[in-house]
Design an enzyme around this catalytic site. Sequence first.
Site, PDB file in Angstrom:
ATOM      1  N   GLY A 197     -18.781   2.290 -32.070  1.00 60.39           N
ATOM      2  CA  GLY A 197     -17.993   3.099 -33.342  1.00 60.39           C
ATOM      3  C   GLY A 197     -19.354   3.620 -34.092  1.00 60.39           C
ATOM      4  O   GLY A 197     -19.213   3.867 -35.517  1.00 60.39           O
ATOM      5  N   ALA A 198     -20.293   4.279 -33.653  1.00 58.73           N
ATOM      6  CA  ALA A 198     -21.497   4.714 -34.135  1.00 58.73           C
ATOM      7  C   ALA A 198     -21.212   5.981 -35.320  1.00 58.73           C
ATOM      8  O   ALA A 198     -22.134   5.887 -35.979  1.00 58.73           O
ATOM      9  CB  ALA A 198     -22.460   5.389 -33.136  1.00 58.73           C
TER      10      ALA A 198
ATOM     11  N   GLY B  11     -18.556   5.914 -37.332  1.00 58.15           N
ATOM     12  CA  GLY B  11     -17.372   5.504 -38.393  1.00 58.15           C
ATOM     13  C   GLY B  11     -18.580   4.850 -39.431  1.00 58.15           C
ATOM     14  O   GLY B  11     -19.696   5.053 -39.586  1.00 58.15           O
ATOM     15  N   ARG B  12     -17.767   4.655 -40.408  1.00 56.53           N
ATOM     16  CA  ARG B  12     -18.418   4.046 -41.626  1.00 56.53           C
ATOM     17  C   ARG B  12     -19.612   2.667 -41.393  1.00 56.53           C
ATOM     18  O   ARG B  12     -20.611   3.185 -41.808  1.00 56.53           O
ATOM     19  CB  ARG B  12     -17.487   3.326 -42.834  1.00 56.53           C
TER      20      ARG B  12
ATOM     21  N   HIS C 232      -9.869  -3.109 -51.096  1.00 53.71           N
ATOM     22  CA  HIS C 232     -10.601  -2.483 -50.081  1.00 53.71           C
ATOM     23  C   HIS C 232     -10.182  -0.933 -50.156  1.00 53.71           C
ATOM     24  O   HIS C 232      -9.191  -0.502 -50.828  1.00 53.71           O
ATOM     25  CB  HIS C 232     -10.566  -3.010 -48.562  1.00 53.71           C
TER      26      HIS C 232
ATOM     27  N   LYS D 141      -8.763   0.976 -44.718  1.00 50.10           N
ATOM     28  CA  LYS D 141      -8.605  -0.140 -44.067  1.00 50.10           C
ATOM     29  C   LYS D 141      -7.331  -0.569 -43.541  1.00 50.10           C
ATOM     30  O   LYS D 141      -6.479  -0.406 -44.190  1.00 50.10           O
ATOM     31  CB  LYS D 141      -8.852  -1.474 -45.077  1.00 50.10           C
TER      32      LYS D 141
END
Length: 255
Positions: free
Chosen positions: A9-10, A12-13, A148, A152
């Site tokens: 998931g490089a 992503g947040r 959140h 999410k």
Amino acid sequence: MTVRIGVTGATGRMGREVIAAVVGRDDCEVVFAVNRDPDGETVDGVEIEPADEFDSLVVDREPTAVIDFTGPESAVDYAAACADAGVAFVTGTTGFDDDQREALEDAGEDVAVLHAPNFARGVQALVNVVGEAVQNLPGYDVELVETHHNGKRDAPSGTANRLLEEIEANGEFSERTHGREGEAPREEGEIGVHALRAGDVTGEHELVLAGNHEEVRLTHRAEDRGVFAAGAVDAAVWIAGQKAGQYDFADVISE
């Protein structure tokens, strides 16, 4: 020894934060980072590779551990590939169903697997004191509110569920009530649970205990996602020397 880390998931947040955290340390390095649609992107100088090459990368690049913040389905697949390759697996993914949790446990039979809903040291401290607070205030009403960002997916959060487990283990509670609508008076023994999703809030959890004309509030607020990434990297470095089995973040910070 330099710990060799693979990242899922490089782009992503959390994936970006994990790469930045690894790059900023001297005791570990990113040996590969994957994402579903990399499109030639780099993050902090690390080339992002296609996620469908993960099975070969986890063998060819010989990582010490893989750090995962993706989704339940993909996390389970990554864990299985790590188990086949003999590589430790650290995941902060939440929202697993029973079958997916069982799949993580299966992976833990072959390699060290560490799953934590939250890698903030302050959250672990909160978990540690919640049970004592509930024990010391029997009969007090308990409400848990978590907030959140609006992207999410799972609710309540994994951290909220971990706190709820600790609450229930230390008091006499009958049920969880999620939100309230219409005529909904509080029932004896219930725990009120409220999930807020708004803006770009990193994460906040507040436990309210009220009774006997007094109120106690225990709150953790994360102001930057970097705190989670730093904890996950700490976990990956720690797990490098562990035997096969299931671990959590409490194991990391207790040493």
